[in-house]
Design a protein around this motif. Structure first.
Motif, PDB file in Angstrom:
ATOM      1  N   VAL A 152       0.857  -1.183   0.000  1.00 59.53           N
ATOM      2  CA  VAL A 152       0.000   0.000   0.000  1.00 59.53           C
ATOM      3  C   VAL A 152       0.898   1.239   0.000  1.00 59.53           C
ATOM      4  CG1 VAL A 152      -1.726   1.291   1.318  1.00 59.53           C
ATOM      5  CG2 VAL A 152      -1.823  -1.222   1.243  1.00 59.53           C
ATOM      6  N   THR A 153       0.610   2.144  -0.910  1.00 61.40           N
ATOM      7  CA  THR A 153       1.367   3.401  -0.982  1.00 61.40           C
ATOM      8  C   THR A 153       0.484   4.553  -0.523  1.00 61.40           C
ATOM      9  OG1 THR A 153       2.638   2.556  -2.847  1.00 61.40           O
ATOM     10  CG2 THR A 153       2.624   4.942  -2.544  1.00 61.40           C
ATOM     11  N   ILE A 154       1.014   5.366   0.371  1.00 56.84           N
ATOM     12  CA  ILE A 154       0.305   6.556   0.856  1.00 56.84           C
ATOM     13  C   ILE A 154       1.157   7.744   0.438  1.00 56.84           C
ATOM     14  CG2 ILE A 154      -0.563   7.750   2.902  1.00 56.84           C
ATOM     15  CD1 ILE A 154      -0.711   4.980   4.291  1.00 56.84           C
ATOM     16  N   ASP A 155       0.648   8.558  -0.483  1.00 58.21           N
ATOM     17  CA  ASP A 155       1.529   9.582  -1.059  1.00 58.21           C
ATOM     18  C   ASP A 155       0.765  10.849  -1.437  1.00 58.21           C
ATOM     19  OD1 ASP A 155       0.161   8.807  -3.325  1.00 58.21           O
ATOM     20  OD2 ASP A 155       1.923   8.241  -4.474  1.00 58.21           O
ATOM     21  N   GLU A 164       5.378  12.749   4.578  1.00 56.99           N
ATOM     22  CA  GLU A 164       6.364  11.821   4.035  1.00 56.99           C
ATOM     23  C   GLU A 164       5.648  10.635   3.407  1.00 56.99           C
ATOM     24  OE1 GLU A 164      10.317   9.604   5.786  1.00 56.99           O
ATOM     25  OE2 GLU A 164       9.183  10.968   7.068  1.00 56.99           O
ATOM     26  N   GLU A 165       6.072  10.245   2.218  1.00 55.61           N
ATOM     27  CA  GLU A 165       5.430   9.101   1.561  1.00 55.61           C
ATOM     28  C   GLU A 165       5.646   7.827   2.386  1.00 55.61           C
ATOM     29  OE1 GLU A 165       6.156   8.710  -2.669  1.00 55.61           O
ATOM     30  OE2 GLU A 165       6.179   6.517  -2.464  1.00 55.61           O
ATOM     31  N   PHE A 210     -20.876   2.245  -5.685  1.00 57.11           N
ATOM     32  CA  PHE A 210     -19.691   2.316  -6.556  1.00 57.11           C
ATOM     33  C   PHE A 210     -18.591   3.182  -5.965  1.00 57.11           C
ATOM     34  CE2 PHE A 210     -22.444   5.684  -8.362  1.00 57.11           C
ATOM     35  CZ  PHE A 210     -21.565   6.745  -8.507  1.00 57.11           C
ATOM     36  N   LYS A 211     -18.944   4.017  -4.949  1.00 57.91           N
ATOM     37  CA  LYS A 211     -17.895   4.804  -4.289  1.00 57.91           C
ATOM     38  C   LYS A 211     -16.998   3.912  -3.416  1.00 57.91           C
ATOM     39  CE  LYS A 211     -17.498   8.763  -4.157  1.00 57.91           C
ATOM     40  NZ  LYS A 211     -16.769   9.705  -5.053  1.00 57.91           N
ATOM     41  N   SER A 212     -17.512   2.738  -3.023  1.00 56.63           N
ATOM     42  CA  SER A 212     -16.785   1.889  -2.064  1.00 56.63           C
ATOM     43  C   SER A 212     -15.765   1.028  -2.796  1.00 56.63           C
ATOM     44  CB  SER A 212     -17.785   1.050  -1.266  1.00 56.63           C
ATOM     45  OG  SER A 212     -18.498   1.883  -0.369  1.00 56.63           O
ATOM     46  N   VAL A 213     -14.689   1.672  -3.190  1.00 58.35           N
ATOM     47  CA  VAL A 213     -13.646   1.061  -4.018  1.00 58.35           C
ATOM     48  C   VAL A 213     -12.994  -0.124  -3.302  1.00 58.35           C
ATOM     49  CG1 VAL A 213     -12.180   2.978  -3.241  1.00 58.35           C
ATOM     50  CG2 VAL A 213     -11.395   1.580  -5.122  1.00 58.35           C
ATOM     51  N   LYS A 214     -12.751  -1.177  -4.086  1.00 53.50           N
ATOM     52  CA  LYS A 214     -12.218  -2.439  -3.531  1.00 53.50           C
ATOM     53  C   LYS A 214     -10.707  -2.573  -3.748  1.00 53.50           C
ATOM     54  CE  LYS A 214     -16.434  -5.116  -4.194  1.00 53.50           C
ATOM     55  NZ  LYS A 214     -17.073  -6.242  -4.921  1.00 53.50           N
ATOM     56  N   SER A 215     -10.132  -3.471  -2.968  1.00 56.41           N
ATOM     57  CA  SER A 215      -8.739  -3.925  -3.165  1.00 56.41           C
ATOM     58  C   SER A 215      -7.798  -2.755  -3.444  1.00 56.41           C
ATOM     59  CB  SER A 215      -8.695  -4.951  -4.308  1.00 56.41           C
ATOM     60  OG  SER A 215      -9.538  -6.035  -4.012  1.00 56.41           O
ATOM     61  N   ILE A 216      -7.719  -1.874  -2.451  1.00 56.23           N
ATOM     62  CA  ILE A 216      -6.984  -0.601  -2.611  1.00 56.23           C
ATOM     63  C   ILE A 216      -5.476  -0.828  -2.470  1.00 56.23           C
ATOM     64  CG2 ILE A 216      -6.674   1.703  -1.605  1.00 56.23           C
ATOM     65  CD1 ILE A 216      -9.582   1.438  -0.522  1.00 56.23           C
ATOM     66  N   VAL A 217      -4.718  -0.179  -3.365  1.00 51.57           N
ATOM     67  CA  VAL A 217      -3.249  -0.207  -3.251  1.00 51.57           C
ATOM     68  C   VAL A 217      -2.661   1.180  -2.999  1.00 51.57           C
ATOM     69  CG1 VAL A 217      -2.880  -2.275  -4.651  1.00 51.57           C
ATOM     70  CG2 VAL A 217      -2.951  -0.027  -5.770  1.00 51.57           C
ATOM     71  N   ARG A 218      -3.482   2.208  -3.214  1.00 51.34           N
ATOM     72  CA  ARG A 218      -2.905   3.549  -3.072  1.00 51.34           C
ATOM     73  C   ARG A 218      -3.896   4.523  -2.445  1.00 51.34           C
ATOM     74  NH1 ARG A 218      -1.164   7.571  -7.979  1.00 51.34           N
ATOM     75  NH2 ARG A 218       0.139   8.983  -6.758  1.00 51.34           N
ATOM     76  N   PHE A 219      -3.395   5.291  -1.475  1.00 48.99           N
ATOM     77  CA  PHE A 219      -4.137   6.400  -0.873  1.00 48.99           C
ATOM     78  C   PHE A 219      -3.343   7.662  -1.216  1.00 48.99           C
ATOM     79  CE2 PHE A 219      -5.191   2.663   1.586  1.00 48.99           C
ATOM     80  CZ  PHE A 219      -6.547   2.797   1.886  1.00 48.99           C
ATOM     81  N   HIS A 220      -3.948   8.529  -2.020  1.00 46.92           N
ATOM     82  CA  HIS A 220      -3.224   9.677  -2.547  1.00 46.92           C
ATOM     83  C   HIS A 220      -3.925  10.959  -2.102  1.00 46.92           C
ATOM     84  CE1 HIS A 220      -0.799  11.911  -5.447  1.00 46.92           C
ATOM     85  NE2 HIS A 220      -1.913  12.515  -5.848  1.00 46.92           N
ATOM     86  N   PHE A 221      -3.199  11.828  -1.426  1.00 42.57           N
ATOM     87  CA  PHE A 221      -3.774  13.097  -0.946  1.00 42.57           C
ATOM     88  C   PHE A 221      -3.451  14.186  -1.960  1.00 42.57           C
ATOM     89  CE2 PHE A 221      -3.362  10.378   2.707  1.00 42.57           C
ATOM     90  CZ  PHE A 221      -4.460  10.682   3.495  1.00 42.57           C
ATOM     91  N   THR A 222      -4.457  14.989  -2.290  1.00 42.86           N
ATOM     92  CA  THR A 222      -4.267  15.982  -3.346  1.00 42.86           C
ATOM     93  C   THR A 222      -5.178  17.185  -3.111  1.00 42.86           C
ATOM     94  OG1 THR A 222      -4.586  16.336  -5.742  1.00 42.86           O
ATOM     95  CG2 THR A 222      -5.923  14.651  -4.750  1.00 42.86           C
TER      96      THR A 222
END
Ligand code: MTE
Length: 324
Positions: free
Chosen positions: A112-115, A120-121, A241-253
Motif C-alpha cells: 500500500v502506498t500513501i503519497d 512523508e510518503e 460504486f464509491k466503495s472502491v475495492k482492493s486498494i493499493v494507493r491512498f493519494h492526498f491531493t
C-alpha cells in the motif's frame, strides 16, 4: 451500474440476471463440486469460498473483532452466501457471479502506498498497516446505484485512523483511492475501454467523517477477494460504486479526481453520489431498493439513512450535483 459488455453498455443492471436465478444455479453446480465440499468442511467458516485460494488470509488473528454498537441497522443482515457471491467487481467481469474468478487475486505481497500531499510518503505492507489500525466490527447498509441493497457486518477501521497515520498536509483537499492493476490476475482489466485502474475519491471532510470505514473483513472473517480484499472502502451514505475495492494507493491531493465511473458516464455516476430517493438515475428511479435475497421493494432513505452523521458535510454546496 451500467453494464458494458462489448456494445451493450446501455443495459441497466436491473435487466441482468437476478441473484435468485443464478444463485440456485450455483447451488446446483456446487452440489456436485468442490464448492460443496469446502462449504461443508469443518472449520471452513461461513466464507469457505475464500479458502479456495491457497494463500493464508491477511491478519487472520484479528477476527472476529469487537462490535462497535454505535451503528445500528434497521433491517436484518444479508445472508452471507448472497453478500459474498453477488458482487460488482468489474476487474473480474461485468456479471454478478465473479466470486470464483476473483479467487485468482494474489494477496501477498500487497503493498500500500500513501503519497501525494503528505509529510512523508509511506510504503507499507497491507498486513502491517491493518495490524496498526484500531480494528472493530460495524453493521452497515450498502445501497448500490442499481437499486439493490444489503446489510453486512464489516470488520475494519475508521478511515480517519489511516488519515492520521498518513499525516497529510493541511493543503490536501481530497483523498483518492486506487485499486490494484494487473490484468494477469484480473481479466476484466484487459477490457481496454474501461479507464483502469478503478479510482474513487472523497473530500477530506468526507474521508475523516466517522462513518468512512476501511473494511478488511466481513461476517467476522477476513475479507473474501470478491468483496475487495485486503482493503476496501465502505461509505454507506453513498452509492456502492464509491466503495472502491482492493486498494493499493491512498493519494492526498488538492485536485478533485475524475473517478472511474465518472470518466465512463459522468452524467450517470458523479463524484458525490450521495443516496437520495428523490433524485432518479437518468435511466431508473431511486425511490425504492430491493434487499438481496428478497423480491420486496423498500423505500430508499436520504443519505441511505445516515443523514445525522453526514448531512452537514454538504452545507453550502448547493451548486454541486450531490446526489448523482
Ligand atoms: N471496486 C472495484 N475496484 N471494482 C468494482 O467494479 N464495484 C463497486 C464497488 N467497488 C467495484 C468496486 C460497486 S458498483 C459496488 S455496488 C460495490 O463495490 C459492491 O460491493 P460488494 O460486491 O462487496 O457488494
Amino acid at each position: 451500474m451500467l453494464t458494458r459488455s462489448r456494445r451493450g453498455w446501455e443495459l441497466p443492471e436491473s435487466a441482468a440476471t437476478p441473484e435468485s436465478v443464478w444463485f440456485s444455479r450455483r447451488r446446483l453446480l456446487a452440489a456436485g463440486g468442490a464448492g460443496a465440499i469446502l462449504a461443508a468442511a469443518p472449520g471452513a467458516g461461513l466464507l469457505g469460498r475464500a479458502a479456495m485460494a491457497e494463500e493464508e488470509p491477511i491478519a487472520a488473528e484479528l477476527y472476529p473483532a469487537p462490535l462497535n454498537e454505535a451503528y445500528e441497522l434497521d433491517r436484518e443482515l444479508t445472508d452471507p452466501e448472497l453478500a459474498t457471491t453477488y458482487n460488482n467487481f468489474y476487474e473480474f467481469g461485468s456479471q454478478k457471479n465473479i466470486w470464483r474468478a476473483a479467487q485468482a487475486l494474489r494477496l501477498r505481497p500487497w503493498t500500500v502506498t500513501i503519497d501525494g500531499m503528505v509529510e512523508e510518503e509511506i510504503v507499507i505492507d497491507a498486513e502491517d498497516l491493518i495490524r496498526r489500525m484500531p480494528i472493530e466490527e460495524r453493521l452497515y447498509r450498502l445501497r448500490c446505484v442499481e437499486a439493490w441493497a444489503m446489510a453486512v457486518p464489516w470488520t475494519g477501521f475508521e478511515l480517519s485512523a489511516l488519515v492520521d497515520f498518513a499525516r497529510p498536509l493541511s493543503s490536501a483537499q481530497y483523498l483518492v483511492m486506487t485499486t490494484f492493476e494487473d490484468s494477469s490476475q484480473a481479466p476484466g482489466q484487459r477490457q481496454f475501454w474501461y479507464p483502469w485502474p478503478y479510482t474513487e475519491g472523497l473530500t477530506m471532510a468526507e474521508a475523516t467523517n466517522e462513518l468512512s470505514f476501511i473494511a478488511t473483513g466481513v461476517y467476522g472473517e477476513p475479507m473474501p477477494r470478491q468483496n475487495g480484499a485486503p482493503l476496501r472502502l465502505a461509505v454507506p451514505w453513498k452509492y456502492g460504486f464509491k466503495s472502491v475495492k482492493s486498494i493499493v494507493r491512498f493519494h492526498f491531493t488538492d485536485q478533485r479526481p475524475v473517478t472511474f465511473w465518472e470518466e465512463i458516464a459522468g452524467q450517470e455516476y458523479g463524484f458525490w453520489a450521495n443516496v437520495n430517493p428523490e433524485v432518479p438515475h437518468p435511466r431508473w428511479s431511486q425511490a425504492t431498493e430491493r434487499m438481496l435475497g428478497s423480491d420486496e421493494k423498500v423505500p430508499t432513505q436520504l443519505f441511505n439513512g445516515y443523514g445525522e452523521f453526514v448531512a452537514h458535510l454538504y452545507d453550502g454546496l448547493d451548486g454541486e450535483r450531490l446526489f448523482m
